[in-house]
Design a protein around this motif. Structure first.
Motif, PDB file in Angstrom:
ATOM      1  N   VAL A 176      24.258  -4.601  23.303  1.00  0.00           N
ATOM      2  CA  VAL A 176      24.435  -4.275  21.892  1.00  0.00           C
ATOM      3  C   VAL A 176      24.345  -2.766  21.710  1.00  0.00           C
ATOM      4  N   ASP A 177      24.891  -2.295  20.601  1.00  0.00           N
ATOM      5  CA  ASP A 177      24.744  -0.898  20.204  1.00  0.00           C
ATOM      6  C   ASP A 177      23.704  -0.852  19.103  1.00  0.00           C
ATOM      7  N   ILE A 178      22.755   0.062  19.234  1.00  0.00           N
ATOM      8  CA  ILE A 178      21.714   0.217  18.217  1.00  0.00           C
ATOM      9  C   ILE A 178      21.777   1.634  17.678  1.00  0.00           C
ATOM     10  N   VAL A 207      12.707 -10.901  17.571  1.00  0.00           N
ATOM     11  CA  VAL A 207      13.247  -9.647  17.049  1.00  0.00           C
ATOM     12  C   VAL A 207      12.148  -8.587  17.049  1.00  0.00           C
ATOM     13  N   GLU A 208      10.925  -8.966  16.716  1.00  0.00           N
ATOM     14  CA  GLU A 208       9.807  -8.014  16.714  1.00  0.00           C
ATOM     15  C   GLU A 208       9.592  -7.406  18.094  1.00  0.00           C
ATOM     16  N   THR A 209       9.605  -8.220  19.126  1.00  0.00           N
ATOM     17  CA  THR A 209       9.416  -7.729  20.492  1.00  0.00           C
ATOM     18  C   THR A 209      10.536  -6.775  20.877  1.00  0.00           C
ATOM     19  N   VAL A 210      11.766  -7.149  20.566  1.00  0.00           N
ATOM     20  CA  VAL A 210      12.912  -6.295  20.878  1.00  0.00           C
ATOM     21  C   VAL A 210      12.812  -4.977  20.112  1.00  0.00           C
ATOM     22  N   THR A 211      12.440  -5.051  18.847  1.00  0.00           N
ATOM     23  CA  THR A 211      12.322  -3.849  18.019  1.00  0.00           C
ATOM     24  C   THR A 211      11.304  -2.879  18.608  1.00  0.00           C
ATOM     25  N   LYS A 246       5.926  -1.189  15.271  1.00  0.00           N
ATOM     26  CA  LYS A 246       6.024  -2.456  14.539  1.00  0.00           C
ATOM     27  C   LYS A 246       6.501  -2.252  13.102  1.00  0.00           C
ATOM     28  N   ASN A 247       6.512  -1.004  12.633  1.00  0.00           N
ATOM     29  CA  ASN A 247       6.972  -0.714  11.277  1.00  0.00           C
ATOM     30  C   ASN A 247       8.492  -0.602  11.189  1.00  0.00           C
ATOM     31  N   PHE A 248       9.173  -0.554  12.324  1.00  0.00           N
ATOM     32  CA  PHE A 248      10.630  -0.464  12.333  1.00  0.00           C
ATOM     33  C   PHE A 248      11.237  -1.835  12.079  1.00  0.00           C
ATOM     34  N   MET A 249      12.472  -1.824  11.589  1.00  0.00           N
ATOM     35  CA  MET A 249      13.204  -3.058  11.339  1.00  0.00           C
ATOM     36  C   MET A 249      14.570  -2.966  11.998  1.00  0.00           C
ATOM     37  N   LEU A 250      15.070  -4.106  12.447  1.00  0.00           N
ATOM     38  CA  LEU A 250      16.441  -4.183  12.956  1.00  0.00           C
ATOM     39  C   LEU A 250      17.310  -4.892  11.927  1.00  0.00           C
ATOM     40  N   TRP A 251      18.486  -4.323  11.709  1.00  0.00           N
ATOM     41  CA  TRP A 251      19.470  -4.891  10.801  1.00  0.00           C
ATOM     42  C   TRP A 251      20.764  -5.106  11.552  1.00  0.00           C
ATOM     43  N   ASP A 252      21.491  -6.140  11.198  1.00  0.00           N
ATOM     44  CA  ASP A 252      22.835  -6.355  11.726  1.00  0.00           C
ATOM     45  C   ASP A 252      23.779  -5.555  10.828  1.00  0.00           C
ATOM     46  N   LYS A 253      24.417  -4.570  11.391  1.00  0.00           N
ATOM     47  CA  LYS A 253      25.235  -3.645  10.602  1.00  0.00           C
ATOM     48  C   LYS A 253      26.435  -4.327   9.957  1.00  0.00           C
ATOM     49  N   GLU A 254      27.130  -5.185  10.694  1.00  0.00           N
ATOM     50  CA  GLU A 254      28.333  -5.819  10.160  1.00  0.00           C
ATOM     51  C   GLU A 254      28.016  -6.913   9.139  1.00  0.00           C
ATOM     52  N   ARG A 255      27.004  -7.709   9.421  1.00  0.00           N
ATOM     53  CA  ARG A 255      26.661  -8.803   8.507  1.00  0.00           C
ATOM     54  C   ARG A 255      25.747  -8.353   7.373  1.00  0.00           C
ATOM     55  N   ARG A 256      25.218  -7.141   7.482  1.00  0.00           N
ATOM     56  CA  ARG A 256      24.338  -6.563   6.454  1.00  0.00           C
ATOM     57  C   ARG A 256      23.142  -7.454   6.154  1.00  0.00           C
ATOM     58  N   GLY A 273      21.525 -14.900  15.314  1.00  0.00           N
ATOM     59  CA  GLY A 273      22.972 -14.831  15.474  1.00  0.00           C
ATOM     60  C   GLY A 273      23.494 -13.557  16.102  1.00  0.00           C
ATOM     61  N   VAL A 274      22.629 -12.803  16.754  1.00  0.00           N
ATOM     62  CA  VAL A 274      23.071 -11.581  17.429  1.00  0.00           C
ATOM     63  C   VAL A 274      23.851 -11.988  18.663  1.00  0.00           C
ATOM     64  N   ALA A 275      25.008 -11.367  18.860  1.00  0.00           N
ATOM     65  CA  ALA A 275      25.887 -11.684  19.987  1.00  0.00           C
ATOM     66  C   ALA A 275      26.188 -10.417  20.770  1.00  0.00           C
ATOM     67  N   ALA A 276      26.749 -10.603  21.941  1.00  0.00           N
ATOM     68  CA  ALA A 276      27.175  -9.449  22.748  1.00  0.00           C
ATOM     69  C   ALA A 276      28.138  -8.597  21.926  1.00  0.00           C
ATOM     70  N   GLY A 277      27.917  -7.299  21.941  1.00  0.00           N
ATOM     71  CA  GLY A 277      28.769  -6.376  21.203  1.00  0.00           C
ATOM     72  C   GLY A 277      28.333  -6.135  19.775  1.00  0.00           C
ATOM     73  N   SER A 278      27.245  -6.796  19.341  1.00  0.00           N
ATOM     74  CA  SER A 278      26.762  -6.578  17.971  1.00  0.00           C
ATOM     75  C   SER A 278      26.358  -5.126  17.793  1.00  0.00           C
ATOM     76  N   ARG A 279      26.502  -4.668  16.554  1.00  0.00           N
ATOM     77  CA  ARG A 279      26.073  -3.324  16.179  1.00  0.00           C
ATOM     78  C   ARG A 279      24.867  -3.466  15.265  1.00  0.00           C
ATOM     79  N   LEU A 280      23.733  -2.955  15.724  1.00  0.00           N
ATOM     80  CA  LEU A 280      22.490  -3.083  14.980  1.00  0.00           C
ATOM     81  C   LEU A 280      22.026  -1.722  14.491  1.00  0.00           C
ATOM     82  N   LEU A 281      21.194  -1.739  13.465  1.00  0.00           N
ATOM     83  CA  LEU A 281      20.567  -0.530  12.949  1.00  0.00           C
ATOM     84  C   LEU A 281      19.073  -0.627  13.154  1.00  0.00           C
ATOM     85  N   LEU A 282      18.452   0.425  13.636  1.00  0.00           N
ATOM     86  CA  LEU A 282      17.000   0.516  13.750  1.00  0.00           C
ATOM     87  C   LEU A 282      16.525   1.437  12.634  1.00  0.00           C
ATOM     88  N   ILE A 283      15.804   0.857  11.692  1.00  0.00           N
ATOM     89  CA  ILE A 283      15.346   1.615  10.529  1.00  0.00           C
ATOM     90  C   ILE A 283      13.837   1.545  10.440  1.00  0.00           C
TER      91      ILE A 283
END
Length: 82
Positions: free
Chosen positions: A4-6, A25-29, A49-59, A72-82
């Motif tokens: 994935v791209d983050i 998701v928490e562990t990955v974050t 632990k204060n960061f959040m992951l968002w799916d950029k395309e699905r918002r 529902g994260v799949a190969a090639g997903s674009r995520l945001l780390l906020i």
């Protein structure tokens, strides 16, 4: 494992990661935030632990207690780390 791209908007950078879809998701974050901090030589204050992951395309926010695959994260997903 999923590739994935983050994007980290505050840093203006995007990183490519392989993540385990069976982890929460928490562990990955936390792991992603720690890896980026090491790479960029920033000071870690233990706030990963204060960061959040968002799916950029699905918002949608990825819920920390769910697994990556449950969100529902799949190969090639674009995520945001906020």
């Amino acid at each position: 494992m999923l590739q994935v791209d983050i994007e980290v908007p505050v840093m203006g950078r995007t990183y490519e990661f392989l993540i385990d879809e069976n982890l929460t998701v928490e562990t990955v974050t936390v792991r992603v935030a720690s890896a980026i901090c090491i790479k960029e030589q920033c000071m870690s204050s233990g706030n990963e632990k204060n960061f959040m992951l968002w799916d950029k395309e699905r918002r949608i926010r990825l819920l920390p207690e769910k697994t990556v695959s449950e969100m529902g994260v799949a190969a090639g997903s674009r995520l945001l780390l906020i």
